[in-house]
Design a protein around this motif. Structure first.
Motif, PDB file in Angstrom:
ATOM      1  N   GLY A 100       0.433  -1.451   0.014  1.00 39.85           N
ATOM      2  CA  GLY A 100       0.010   0.263  -0.106  1.00 39.85           C
ATOM      3  C   GLY A 100       0.834   1.496   0.409  1.00 39.85           C
ATOM      4  O   GLY A 100       0.434   2.218   0.552  1.00 39.85           O
ATOM      5  N   GLU A 101       1.732   1.292  -1.223  1.00 43.59           N
ATOM      6  CA  GLU A 101       2.721   2.479  -1.015  1.00 43.59           C
ATOM      7  C   GLU A 101       2.492   4.010  -2.212  1.00 43.59           C
ATOM      8  O   GLU A 101       1.606   2.771  -3.504  1.00 43.59           O
ATOM      9  CB  GLU A 101       3.581   2.309  -0.971  1.00 43.59           C
ATOM     10  CG  GLU A 101       4.128   2.005   0.356  1.00 43.59           C
ATOM     11  CD  GLU A 101       4.835   3.857   1.235  1.00 43.59           C
ATOM     12  OE1 GLU A 101       4.226   4.702   1.009  1.00 43.59           O
ATOM     13  OE2 GLU A 101       5.469   3.714   2.200  1.00 43.59           O
ATOM     14  N   GLN A 102       1.930   4.640  -2.205  1.00 43.87           N
ATOM     15  CA  GLN A 102       2.205   5.243  -4.214  1.00 43.87           C
ATOM     16  C   GLN A 102       3.757   4.778  -4.931  1.00 43.87           C
ATOM     17  O   GLN A 102       4.753   4.607  -4.240  1.00 43.87           O
ATOM     18  CB  GLN A 102       1.929   6.819  -3.856  1.00 43.87           C
ATOM     19  CG  GLN A 102       2.383   7.566  -3.000  1.00 43.87           C
ATOM     20  CD  GLN A 102       2.611   8.751  -2.381  1.00 43.87           C
ATOM     21  OE1 GLN A 102       1.446   9.243  -2.745  1.00 43.87           O
ATOM     22  NE2 GLN A 102       3.700   9.500  -1.993  1.00 43.87           N
ATOM     23  N   ASN A 115       7.550   5.552  -3.630  1.00 45.94           N
ATOM     24  CA  ASN A 115       7.390   4.874  -2.726  1.00 45.94           C
ATOM     25  C   ASN A 115       7.985   3.548  -2.659  1.00 45.94           C
ATOM     26  O   ASN A 115       8.024   3.141  -1.394  1.00 45.94           O
ATOM     27  CB  ASN A 115       6.667   5.268  -1.028  1.00 45.94           C
ATOM     28  CG  ASN A 115       7.040   7.286  -1.017  1.00 45.94           C
ATOM     29  OD1 ASN A 115       8.219   7.435  -1.519  1.00 45.94           O
ATOM     30  ND2 ASN A 115       6.068   7.543  -0.054  1.00 45.94           N
ATOM     31  N   GLN A 116       7.561   3.174  -3.627  1.00 42.17           N
ATOM     32  CA  GLN A 116       6.637   1.383  -3.635  1.00 42.17           C
ATOM     33  C   GLN A 116       8.632   1.165  -3.436  1.00 42.17           C
ATOM     34  O   GLN A 116       9.460   1.532  -4.503  1.00 42.17           O
ATOM     35  CB  GLN A 116       6.456   1.033  -4.798  1.00 42.17           C
ATOM     36  CG  GLN A 116       4.920   1.065  -4.617  1.00 42.17           C
ATOM     37  CD  GLN A 116       4.085   0.642  -5.601  1.00 42.17           C
ATOM     38  OE1 GLN A 116       4.718   0.687  -6.797  1.00 42.17           O
ATOM     39  NE2 GLN A 116       1.801   0.883  -5.447  1.00 42.17           N
ATOM     40  N   ALA A 117       8.545  -0.565  -3.460  1.00 42.53           N
ATOM     41  CA  ALA A 117      10.137  -0.784  -3.370  1.00 42.53           C
ATOM     42  C   ALA A 117      10.532  -1.189  -5.002  1.00 42.53           C
ATOM     43  O   ALA A 117      11.646  -0.937  -5.224  1.00 42.53           O
ATOM     44  CB  ALA A 117      10.048  -2.466  -2.586  1.00 42.53           C
ATOM     45  N   ASN A 118       9.423  -1.453  -5.649  1.00 42.62           N
ATOM     46  CA  ASN A 118      10.334  -1.866  -6.647  1.00 42.62           C
ATOM     47  C   ASN A 118      10.845  -0.513  -7.424  1.00 42.62           C
ATOM     48  O   ASN A 118      11.701  -0.894  -8.981  1.00 42.62           O
ATOM     49  CB  ASN A 118       8.231  -1.743  -7.527  1.00 42.62           C
ATOM     50  CG  ASN A 118       7.782  -3.192  -7.413  1.00 42.62           C
ATOM     51  OD1 ASN A 118       8.990  -4.535  -7.932  1.00 42.62           O
ATOM     52  ND2 ASN A 118       6.540  -3.489  -7.258  1.00 42.62           N
ATOM     53  N   THR A 119       9.771   0.471  -7.217  1.00 47.28           N
ATOM     54  CA  THR A 119      10.415   2.065  -8.129  1.00 47.28           C
ATOM     55  C   THR A 119      11.646   2.412  -7.793  1.00 47.28           C
ATOM     56  O   THR A 119      12.528   2.385  -7.872  1.00 47.28           O
ATOM     57  CB  THR A 119       9.528   2.856  -7.812  1.00 47.28           C
ATOM     58  OG1 THR A 119       8.209   2.445  -7.299  1.00 47.28           O
ATOM     59  CG2 THR A 119       9.996   4.500  -7.934  1.00 47.28           C
ATOM     60  N   ILE A 120      11.983   1.856  -5.729  1.00 46.54           N
ATOM     61  CA  ILE A 120      13.158   2.065  -5.632  1.00 46.54           C
ATOM     62  C   ILE A 120      14.569   1.187  -5.460  1.00 46.54           C
ATOM     63  O   ILE A 120      15.298   1.658  -6.195  1.00 46.54           O
ATOM     64  CB  ILE A 120      12.954   2.636  -4.177  1.00 46.54           C
ATOM     65  CG1 ILE A 120      11.883   3.218  -3.188  1.00 46.54           C
ATOM     66  CG2 ILE A 120      14.676   1.975  -2.808  1.00 46.54           C
ATOM     67  CD1 ILE A 120      11.768   3.117  -2.469  1.00 46.54           C
ATOM     68  N   VAL A 121      13.751  -0.146  -5.808  1.00 41.90           N
ATOM     69  CA  VAL A 121      15.422  -1.152  -6.709  1.00 41.90           C
ATOM     70  C   VAL A 121      15.924  -0.677  -7.678  1.00 41.90           C
ATOM     71  O   VAL A 121      16.985  -0.732  -8.011  1.00 41.90           O
ATOM     72  CB  VAL A 121      14.835  -2.686  -6.687  1.00 41.90           C
ATOM     73  CG1 VAL A 121      14.440  -3.445  -4.926  1.00 41.90           C
ATOM     74  CG2 VAL A 121      13.486  -3.078  -6.867  1.00 41.90           C
ATOM     75  N   ALA A 122      14.972   0.079  -8.468  1.00 46.44           N
ATOM     76  CA  ALA A 122      14.618  -0.034 -10.084  1.00 46.44           C
ATOM     77  C   ALA A 122      16.208   1.618  -9.927  1.00 46.44           C
ATOM     78  O   ALA A 122      16.676   1.329 -10.820  1.00 46.44           O
ATOM     79  CB  ALA A 122      13.589   0.468 -11.053  1.00 46.44           C
ATOM     80  N   THR A 123      15.698   2.120  -8.971  1.00 51.29           N
ATOM     81  CA  THR A 123      16.562   3.539  -9.109  1.00 51.29           C
ATOM     82  C   THR A 123      17.817   3.274  -8.573  1.00 51.29           C
ATOM     83  O   THR A 123      19.471   3.772  -8.908  1.00 51.29           O
ATOM     84  CB  THR A 123      16.253   4.173  -8.004  1.00 51.29           C
ATOM     85  OG1 THR A 123      14.630   4.841  -9.065  1.00 51.29           O
ATOM     86  CG2 THR A 123      16.924   6.062  -8.299  1.00 51.29           C
ATOM     87  N   MET A 124      18.009   1.950  -7.131  1.00 48.72           N
ATOM     88  CA  MET A 124      19.508   1.390  -7.000  1.00 48.72           C
ATOM     89  C   MET A 124      20.090   1.070  -8.092  1.00 48.72           C
ATOM     90  O   MET A 124      21.190   1.037  -8.116  1.00 48.72           O
ATOM     91  CB  MET A 124      18.888   0.970  -5.803  1.00 48.72           C
ATOM     92  CG  MET A 124      18.547   1.450  -4.369  1.00 48.72           C
ATOM     93  SD  MET A 124      18.905   0.476  -2.837  1.00 48.72           S
ATOM     94  CE  MET A 124      17.821   1.562  -1.814  1.00 48.72           C
ATOM     95  N   ALA A 125      19.238  -0.252  -8.485  1.00 45.41           N
ATOM     96  CA  ALA A 125      20.037  -0.336  -9.945  1.00 45.41           C
ATOM     97  C   ALA A 125      20.729   0.596 -10.762  1.00 45.41           C
ATOM     98  O   ALA A 125      21.918  -0.022 -11.015  1.00 45.41           O
ATOM     99  CB  ALA A 125      19.323  -1.809 -10.614  1.00 45.41           C
ATOM    100  N   LYS A 126      19.547   1.200 -11.270  1.00 45.91           N
ATOM    101  CA  LYS A 126      20.358   2.361 -12.154  1.00 45.91           C
ATOM    102  C   LYS A 126      21.523   3.257 -11.868  1.00 45.91           C
ATOM    103  O   LYS A 126      22.638   2.978 -12.011  1.00 45.91           O
ATOM    104  CB  LYS A 126      19.234   2.825 -12.863  1.00 45.91           C
ATOM    105  CG  LYS A 126      19.697   4.325 -13.269  1.00 45.91           C
ATOM    106  CD  LYS A 126      18.985   5.102 -14.197  1.00 45.91           C
ATOM    107  CE  LYS A 126      18.792   5.898 -14.609  1.00 45.91           C
ATOM    108  NZ  LYS A 126      17.850   7.125 -14.188  1.00 45.91           N
ATOM    109  N   LYS A 127      21.366   3.231 -10.361  1.00 51.39           N
ATOM    110  CA  LYS A 127      22.758   4.386  -9.713  1.00 51.39           C
ATOM    111  C   LYS A 127      23.558   3.800  -9.557  1.00 51.39           C
ATOM    112  O   LYS A 127      25.262   3.813  -9.243  1.00 51.39           O
ATOM    113  CB  LYS A 127      22.393   4.577  -8.793  1.00 51.39           C
ATOM    114  CG  LYS A 127      21.062   5.987  -8.422  1.00 51.39           C
ATOM    115  CD  LYS A 127      21.563   7.369  -8.332  1.00 51.39           C
ATOM    116  CE  LYS A 127      20.236   8.053  -8.894  1.00 51.39           C
ATOM    117  NZ  LYS A 127      20.336   9.348  -8.228  1.00 51.39           N
TER     118      LYS A 127
END
Ligand code: BG6
Length: 254
Positions: free
Chosen positions: A94-96, A99-111
């Motif tokens: 239940g996150e927008q 703030n979702q973990a799916n979005t955050i892991v994509a950013t971490m991988a990219k960075k």
């Protein structure tokens, strides 16, 4: 002066370690409730720490939240040509989107020039759907990666604030209130003694999966999260707490 401030934070770190029985703590100055950039400072502190411990094939399991978002933003490539994989620690809770973990892991991988997997499972599952979804090969593979994660990066939330943010039902909200829930992590809600008083049903990492093979990095700050952080440490496993001065002082005040 500047040196005094640094020494002051060192003293706070020692007191906090003692109080929460922590192996390690890093405190950045300020209050992330008041100043948004303090989360960025916590993010930078997380990256400095990761640089020292990460190995080229480590798997990261990561939760959602605005703090983890700041951690993702602070990441840069590690000093090796690795293939680190970033996976969400748990299914949707239940996150927008940002703030979702799916979005955050994509950013971490990219960075970091790493890889990521997303986990798409509905927030609320019946027992029957749950049993069938975890058999799906694509889901099963990610669940295995989550279970074998080497490094866990997670946030901690104030219980009532998280329940509202997740649009929990009125029944759940009143149950949490009745049971004096104060903190939340991984979708588990804790009272001040660290008892789990409620849990969001979803796939992925469970509290019992946080065994000694995993290096658990807890990232949470802000005066308003003091009690929540303390509740997590009553039972929860963590190898290091990255927090801010305001949260640390609030925890030590109690
Ligand atoms: C959520 C996690 O995404 O973020 C929670 O599922 C965590 O476990 C929360 O408590 C923390 O959010 P924030 O925005 O305070 O960092």
């Amino acid at each position: 002066g500047w040196m005094n401030e640094i020494n002051g934070l060192n003293v706070l770190e020692m007191q906090l370690k003692e109080k929460l029985q922590l192996k390690d703590a890093v405190i950045v100055s300020g209050d992330s409730d008041k100043d948004a950039w303090i989360k960025k400072d916590m993010g930078k502190a997380v990256f400095s720490l990761l640089k020292k411990i990460v190995r080229p094939d480590d798997i990261f399991a990561v939760t959602g939240g605005s703090t983890m978002f700041a951690v993702a933003e602070a990441m840069k490539p590690f000093a090796f040509e690795g293939k680190n994989v970033f996976v969400p620690a748990r299914g949707g809770i239940g996150e927008q989107v940002e703030n979702q973990a799916n979005t955050i892991v994509a950013t971490m991988a990219k960075k970091t020039n790493g890889e990521y997997r997303m986990l798409f499972v509905p927030d609320l599952l019946s027992e029957a759907s749950y049993q069938s979804i975890i058999q799906e090969p694509a889901i099963h593979e990610i669940l295995m990666q989550i279970r074998s994660a080497d490094i866990v990066l997670h946030g901690v939330g104030d219980a009532m604030r998280m329940a509202e943010r997740r649009q929990a039902s009125a029944d759940i909200i009143s149950a949490l209130r009745e049971k004096n829930a104060v903190g939340e992590a991984f979708g588990y809600y804790f009272d001040a003694s660290g008892n789990v008083v409620h849990k969001v049903q979803t796939v992925g990492m469970q509290l019992k999966d946080l065994d000694n093979d995993k290096y658990v990095v807890t990232v949470a700050g802000g005066k308003s999260k003091g009690r929540a952080i303390a509740s997590y440490y009553k039972q929860g496993k963590s190898d290091v707490l990255i927090t801010d001065e305001a949260a640390a002082k609030e925890i030590l005040r109690d």
